[in-house]
Scaffold this motif. Structure first.
Motif, PDB file in Angstrom:
ATOM      1  N   ARG A  78      -9.222  -3.393  -0.697  1.00 20.51           N
ATOM      2  CA  ARG A  78      -9.020  -2.094  -1.186  1.00 20.51           C
ATOM      3  C   ARG A  78      -7.787  -1.358  -1.192  1.00 20.51           C
ATOM      4  O   ARG A  78      -7.438   0.022  -1.919  1.00 20.51           O
ATOM      5  CB  ARG A  78     -10.361  -1.390  -0.075  1.00 20.51           C
ATOM      6  CG  ARG A  78     -11.422  -1.670  -0.312  1.00 20.51           C
ATOM      7  CD  ARG A  78     -12.455  -1.326   0.341  1.00 20.51           C
ATOM      8  NE  ARG A  78     -13.551  -1.271   0.126  1.00 20.51           N
ATOM      9  CZ  ARG A  78     -14.703  -0.748   1.252  1.00 20.51           C
ATOM     10  NH1 ARG A  78     -14.527   0.380   1.570  1.00 20.51           N
ATOM     11  NH2 ARG A  78     -16.309  -0.603   0.073  1.00 20.51           N
ATOM     12  N   ALA A  79      -6.570  -1.950   0.189  1.00 19.04           N
ATOM     13  CA  ALA A  79      -5.150  -1.197   0.069  1.00 19.04           C
ATOM     14  C   ALA A  79      -4.974  -1.956  -0.876  1.00 19.04           C
ATOM     15  O   ALA A  79      -3.825  -0.271  -1.016  1.00 19.04           O
ATOM     16  CB  ALA A  79      -5.039  -1.815   1.132  1.00 19.04           C
ATOM     17  N   VAL A  80      -4.743  -2.519  -1.902  1.00 23.78           N
ATOM     18  CA  VAL A  80      -4.581  -2.922  -2.822  1.00 23.78           C
ATOM     19  C   VAL A  80      -3.619  -1.154  -4.210  1.00 23.78           C
ATOM     20  O   VAL A  80      -2.861  -1.497  -4.610  1.00 23.78           O
ATOM     21  CB  VAL A  80      -4.701  -4.278  -3.593  1.00 23.78           C
ATOM     22  CG1 VAL A  80      -3.927  -4.104  -5.009  1.00 23.78           C
ATOM     23  CG2 VAL A  80      -4.340  -4.913  -3.780  1.00 23.78           C
ATOM     24  N   THR A  81      -4.558  -0.146  -4.447  1.00 29.20           N
ATOM     25  CA  THR A  81      -4.789   0.325  -4.627  1.00 29.20           C
ATOM     26  C   THR A  81      -3.986   1.877  -3.799  1.00 29.20           C
ATOM     27  O   THR A  81      -4.019   2.752  -4.880  1.00 29.20           O
ATOM     28  CB  THR A  81      -6.477   1.116  -5.185  1.00 29.20           C
ATOM     29  OG1 THR A  81      -6.732   1.305  -4.743  1.00 29.20           O
ATOM     30  CG2 THR A  81      -6.870  -0.447  -6.372  1.00 29.20           C
ATOM     31  N   LEU A  82      -3.884   1.927  -3.087  1.00 27.32           N
ATOM     32  CA  LEU A  82      -3.147   2.866  -2.494  1.00 27.32           C
ATOM     33  C   LEU A  82      -1.623   3.053  -2.100  1.00 27.32           C
ATOM     34  O   LEU A  82      -0.945   2.070  -2.951  1.00 27.32           O
ATOM     35  CB  LEU A  82      -3.174   2.556  -0.700  1.00 27.32           C
ATOM     36  CG  LEU A  82      -4.089   2.550  -0.229  1.00 27.32           C
ATOM     37  CD1 LEU A  82      -5.022   2.107   1.159  1.00 27.32           C
ATOM     38  CD2 LEU A  82      -5.873   3.735   0.021  1.00 27.32           C
ATOM     39  N   SER A  83      -1.597   4.680  -2.476  1.00 27.08           N
ATOM     40  CA  SER A  83       0.102   4.632  -2.260  1.00 27.08           C
ATOM     41  C   SER A  83       0.763   3.787  -1.262  1.00 27.08           C
ATOM     42  O   SER A  83       0.536   3.418  -0.393  1.00 27.08           O
ATOM     43  CB  SER A  83       0.285   6.146  -2.342  1.00 27.08           C
ATOM     44  OG  SER A  83      -0.295   6.624  -1.092  1.00 27.08           O
ATOM     45  N   ASP A 142       2.435   5.611   1.020  1.00 26.05           N
ATOM     46  CA  ASP A 142       2.269   5.960   2.113  1.00 26.05           C
ATOM     47  C   ASP A 142       0.393   6.176   2.524  1.00 26.05           C
ATOM     48  O   ASP A 142       0.273   5.851   3.838  1.00 26.05           O
ATOM     49  CB  ASP A 142       2.024   7.527   1.902  1.00 26.05           C
ATOM     50  CG  ASP A 142       3.450   8.539   1.353  1.00 26.05           C
ATOM     51  OD1 ASP A 142       4.529   7.836   1.962  1.00 26.05           O
ATOM     52  OD2 ASP A 142       3.316   9.721   1.129  1.00 26.05           O
ATOM     53  N   GLY A 143      -0.433   6.053   1.916  1.00 27.32           N
ATOM     54  CA  GLY A 143      -1.780   5.880   1.962  1.00 27.32           C
ATOM     55  C   GLY A 143      -1.248   4.561   2.791  1.00 27.32           C
ATOM     56  O   GLY A 143      -2.470   4.652   4.325  1.00 27.32           O
ATOM     57  N   LEU A 144      -0.909   2.765   2.775  1.00 26.25           N
ATOM     58  CA  LEU A 144      -0.507   2.074   2.795  1.00 26.25           C
ATOM     59  C   LEU A 144      -0.086   2.340   4.549  1.00 26.25           C
ATOM     60  O   LEU A 144      -0.415   1.405   5.449  1.00 26.25           O
ATOM     61  CB  LEU A 144       0.186   1.198   2.527  1.00 26.25           C
ATOM     62  CG  LEU A 144      -0.649   0.293   0.988  1.00 26.25           C
ATOM     63  CD1 LEU A 144       0.739  -0.561   0.229  1.00 26.25           C
ATOM     64  CD2 LEU A 144      -1.338  -0.725   1.748  1.00 26.25           C
ATOM     65  N   GLY A 145       1.372   3.338   4.689  1.00 26.11           N
ATOM     66  CA  GLY A 145       1.521   3.046   6.302  1.00 26.11           C
ATOM     67  C   GLY A 145       0.236   4.646   6.781  1.00 26.11           C
ATOM     68  O   GLY A 145       0.286   3.214   7.837  1.00 26.11           O
ATOM     69  N   THR A 146      -0.084   4.796   6.866  1.00 25.29           N
ATOM     70  CA  THR A 146      -2.398   5.543   7.441  1.00 25.29           C
ATOM     71  C   THR A 146      -2.389   4.177   7.747  1.00 25.29           C
ATOM     72  O   THR A 146      -3.106   3.898   9.038  1.00 25.29           O
ATOM     73  CB  THR A 146      -2.017   6.676   6.271  1.00 25.29           C
ATOM     74  OG1 THR A 146      -1.265   6.984   5.756  1.00 25.29           O
ATOM     75  CG2 THR A 146      -3.366   7.480   7.731  1.00 25.29           C
ATOM     76  N   ILE A 147      -3.323   3.311   6.934  1.00 28.29           N
ATOM     77  CA  ILE A 147      -3.604   2.749   6.536  1.00 28.29           C
ATOM     78  C   ILE A 147      -3.281   2.045   8.157  1.00 28.29           C
ATOM     79  O   ILE A 147      -3.282   1.028   9.638  1.00 28.29           O
ATOM     80  CB  ILE A 147      -4.825   1.571   6.312  1.00 28.29           C
ATOM     81  CG1 ILE A 147      -4.673   2.604   5.048  1.00 28.29           C
ATOM     82  CG2 ILE A 147      -4.970   0.060   6.117  1.00 28.29           C
ATOM     83  CD1 ILE A 147      -6.077   2.930   5.299  1.00 28.29           C
ATOM     84  N   SER A 148      -1.708   0.941   8.208  1.00 29.63           N
ATOM     85  CA  SER A 148      -1.015   0.315   8.453  1.00 29.63           C
ATOM     86  C   SER A 148      -0.912   0.733  10.079  1.00 29.63           C
ATOM     87  O   SER A 148      -1.072   0.434  11.474  1.00 29.63           O
ATOM     88  CB  SER A 148       0.269  -0.329   8.390  1.00 29.63           C
ATOM     89  OG  SER A 148       1.341  -1.173   9.809  1.00 29.63           O
ATOM     90  N   ASP A 149      -0.714   2.259  10.592  1.00 29.60           N
ATOM     91  CA  ASP A 149      -0.510   3.040  11.464  1.00 29.60           C
ATOM     92  C   ASP A 149      -1.832   2.941  12.238  1.00 29.60           C
ATOM     93  O   ASP A 149      -2.054   2.639  13.569  1.00 29.60           O
ATOM     94  CB  ASP A 149       0.348   4.300  12.011  1.00 29.60           C
ATOM     95  CG  ASP A 149       1.352   4.838  10.982  1.00 29.60           C
ATOM     96  OD1 ASP A 149       2.218   2.993  10.789  1.00 29.60           O
ATOM     97  OD2 ASP A 149       0.932   5.602  10.367  1.00 29.60           O
ATOM     98  N   MET A 150      -3.120   3.244  11.634  1.00 28.94           N
ATOM     99  CA  MET A 150      -4.833   2.972  12.055  1.00 28.94           C
ATOM    100  C   MET A 150      -4.411   1.310  12.921  1.00 28.94           C
ATOM    101  O   MET A 150      -5.056   1.526  14.056  1.00 28.94           O
ATOM    102  CB  MET A 150      -5.596   3.223  10.697  1.00 28.94           C
ATOM    103  CG  MET A 150      -5.169   4.659  10.874  1.00 28.94           C
ATOM    104  SD  MET A 150      -6.800   5.209   8.860  1.00 28.94           S
ATOM    105  CE  MET A 150      -8.011   5.333  10.233  1.00 28.94           C
TER     106      MET A 150
END
Length: 144
Positions: free
Chosen positions: A112-117, A119-127
Protein backbone atom coordinates in the motif's frame (compact mmCIF):
# COMPACT_ATOMS: atom_id res chain seq x y z
CA UNK A 1 38.02 -15.00 10.87
CA UNK A 2 37.90 -15.09 14.65
CA UNK A 3 34.99 -16.07 16.85
CA UNK A 4 34.26 -12.47 17.75
CA UNK A 5 35.33 -9.61 15.57
CA UNK A 6 35.79 -6.17 17.08
CA UNK A 7 32.86 -3.97 16.14
CA UNK A 8 31.12 -6.76 14.24
CA UNK A 9 29.13 -9.91 14.54
CA UNK A 10 30.86 -13.22 15.07
CA UNK A 11 30.85 -15.87 12.39
CA UNK A 12 28.40 -17.85 14.51
CA UNK A 13 26.09 -14.81 14.70
CA UNK A 14 26.23 -14.34 10.95
CA UNK A 15 25.44 -17.98 10.25
CA UNK A 16 22.66 -18.00 12.83
CA UNK A 17 21.12 -14.91 11.25
CA UNK A 18 20.99 -16.74 7.92
CA UNK A 19 19.16 -19.65 9.55
CA UNK A 20 16.70 -17.28 11.21
CA UNK A 21 15.89 -15.24 8.12
CA UNK A 22 16.37 -17.46 5.07
CA UNK A 23 13.58 -20.01 5.20
CA UNK A 24 11.95 -22.68 3.09
CA UNK A 25 9.16 -21.42 0.81
CA UNK A 26 6.59 -22.52 3.43
CA UNK A 27 8.33 -20.45 6.13
CA UNK A 28 9.93 -23.29 8.10
CA UNK A 29 13.58 -23.05 9.10
CA UNK A 30 16.17 -25.26 7.43
CA UNK A 31 17.71 -27.94 9.63
CA UNK A 32 21.44 -28.34 10.19
CA UNK A 33 21.18 -31.68 8.41
CA UNK A 34 19.62 -30.16 5.26
CA UNK A 35 22.17 -27.37 5.07
CA UNK A 36 25.14 -29.64 5.79
CA UNK A 37 24.01 -32.09 3.10
CA UNK A 38 23.64 -29.29 0.54
CA UNK A 39 27.06 -27.89 1.50
CA UNK A 40 28.67 -31.33 1.13
CA UNK A 41 27.17 -31.66 -2.32
CA UNK A 42 28.20 -28.13 -3.33
CA UNK A 43 31.75 -28.25 -1.99
CA UNK A 44 32.60 -31.90 -2.54
CA UNK A 45 34.20 -31.87 0.90
CA UNK A 46 33.18 -33.29 4.23
CA UNK A 47 30.63 -31.05 5.94
CA UNK A 48 28.86 -32.79 8.81
CA UNK A 49 25.78 -31.77 10.73
CA UNK A 50 27.95 -31.60 13.86
CA UNK A 51 30.48 -29.34 12.13
CA UNK A 52 27.69 -26.97 11.06
CA UNK A 53 26.30 -26.97 14.60
CA UNK A 54 29.79 -26.11 15.87
CA UNK A 55 30.00 -23.19 13.44
CA UNK A 56 26.53 -21.97 14.43
CA UNK A 57 27.35 -22.07 18.13
CA UNK A 58 30.86 -20.63 17.89
CA UNK A 59 32.59 -23.81 19.04
CA UNK A 60 34.44 -23.80 15.71
CA UNK A 61 35.30 -20.52 14.03
CA UNK A 62 37.81 -21.20 11.30
CA UNK A 63 36.05 -22.88 8.37
CA UNK A 64 37.70 -23.36 5.02
CA UNK A 65 37.00 -20.99 2.15
CA UNK A 66 35.11 -23.78 0.36
CA UNK A 67 32.88 -24.35 3.38
CA UNK A 68 31.98 -20.68 3.54
CA UNK A 69 31.40 -20.58 -0.21
CA UNK A 70 29.05 -23.57 0.12
CA UNK A 71 27.13 -21.86 2.94
CA UNK A 72 26.96 -18.65 0.90
CA UNK A 73 25.66 -20.59 -2.09
CA UNK A 74 23.02 -22.38 -0.04
CA UNK A 75 21.73 -19.18 1.59
CA UNK A 76 22.17 -17.16 -1.63
CA UNK A 77 24.42 -14.48 -0.17
CA UNK A 78 27.83 -13.38 -1.42
CA UNK A 79 30.78 -14.99 0.41
CA UNK A 80 31.79 -11.48 1.54
CA UNK A 81 28.83 -11.65 3.95
CA UNK A 82 31.04 -13.73 6.26
CA UNK A 83 34.06 -11.38 6.13
CA UNK A 84 33.32 -7.72 5.50
CA UNK A 85 31.50 -5.89 8.28
CA UNK A 86 30.05 -3.28 5.92
CA UNK A 87 28.95 -5.85 3.38
CA UNK A 88 27.65 -8.14 6.12
CA UNK A 89 25.61 -5.35 7.72
CA UNK A 90 24.07 -4.35 4.39
CA UNK A 91 23.19 -7.94 3.49
CA UNK A 92 21.82 -8.56 6.99
CA UNK A 93 19.53 -5.52 6.61
CA UNK A 94 18.30 -6.85 3.26
CA UNK A 95 17.72 -10.30 4.75
CA UNK A 96 15.79 -8.78 7.66
CA UNK A 97 13.62 -6.87 5.21
CA UNK A 98 12.99 -10.01 3.17
CA UNK A 99 12.12 -11.89 6.35
CA UNK A 100 9.67 -9.16 7.39
CA UNK A 101 8.04 -9.18 3.97
CA UNK A 102 7.17 -12.84 4.49
CA UNK A 103 4.63 -11.62 7.07
CA UNK A 104 1.33 -10.98 5.28
CA UNK A 105 0.53 -7.90 7.38
CA UNK A 106 3.90 -6.29 6.74
CA UNK A 107 3.67 -7.12 3.04
CA UNK A 108 0.21 -5.53 2.81
CA UNK A 109 1.42 -2.30 4.43
CA UNK A 110 4.49 -2.21 2.16
CA UNK A 111 2.42 -2.76 -0.97
CA UNK A 112 0.00 0.00 0.00
CA UNK A 113 2.87 2.37 0.78
CA UNK A 114 4.25 2.03 -2.75
CA UNK A 115 1.57 4.40 -4.05
CA UNK A 116 2.12 7.12 -1.45
CA UNK A 117 3.84 10.44 -2.02
CA UNK A 118 7.11 11.19 -0.19
CA UNK A 119 5.11 13.27 2.33
CA UNK A 120 2.68 10.40 2.85
CA UNK A 121 5.56 7.97 3.38
CA UNK A 122 7.09 10.37 5.91
CA UNK A 123 3.81 10.53 7.82
CA UNK A 124 3.48 6.73 7.88
CA UNK A 125 7.11 6.40 8.99
CA UNK A 126 6.52 8.89 11.83
CA UNK A 127 3.40 6.98 12.92
CA UNK A 128 5.24 3.65 12.91
CA UNK A 129 8.08 5.13 14.95
CA UNK A 130 5.64 6.64 17.49
CA UNK A 131 3.84 3.30 17.90
CA UNK A 132 7.13 1.41 18.19
CA UNK A 133 8.37 3.86 20.84
CA UNK A 134 5.11 3.50 22.79
CA UNK A 135 5.34 -0.30 22.64
CA UNK A 136 9.00 -0.25 23.75
CA UNK A 137 8.08 1.94 26.71
CA UNK A 138 5.16 -0.33 27.61
CA UNK A 139 7.37 -3.40 27.20
CA UNK A 140 5.12 -4.97 24.60
CA UNK A 141 6.35 -6.68 21.49
CA UNK A 142 4.80 -8.14 18.42
CA UNK A 143 4.62 -11.95 18.67
CA UNK A 144 7.05 -13.85 16.45
Amino acid sequence: MTAEEPGGASLADRIERLFQIVRRPGGDAYSNEEVARACREASGESFSTTYLWQLRTGRRDNPTKRHLEALAQFFQVPPAYFFEDGQSARIAEELTLLGALRDAGVREVALRAVTLSPDGLGTISDMIEAIARREREAGTRRPA
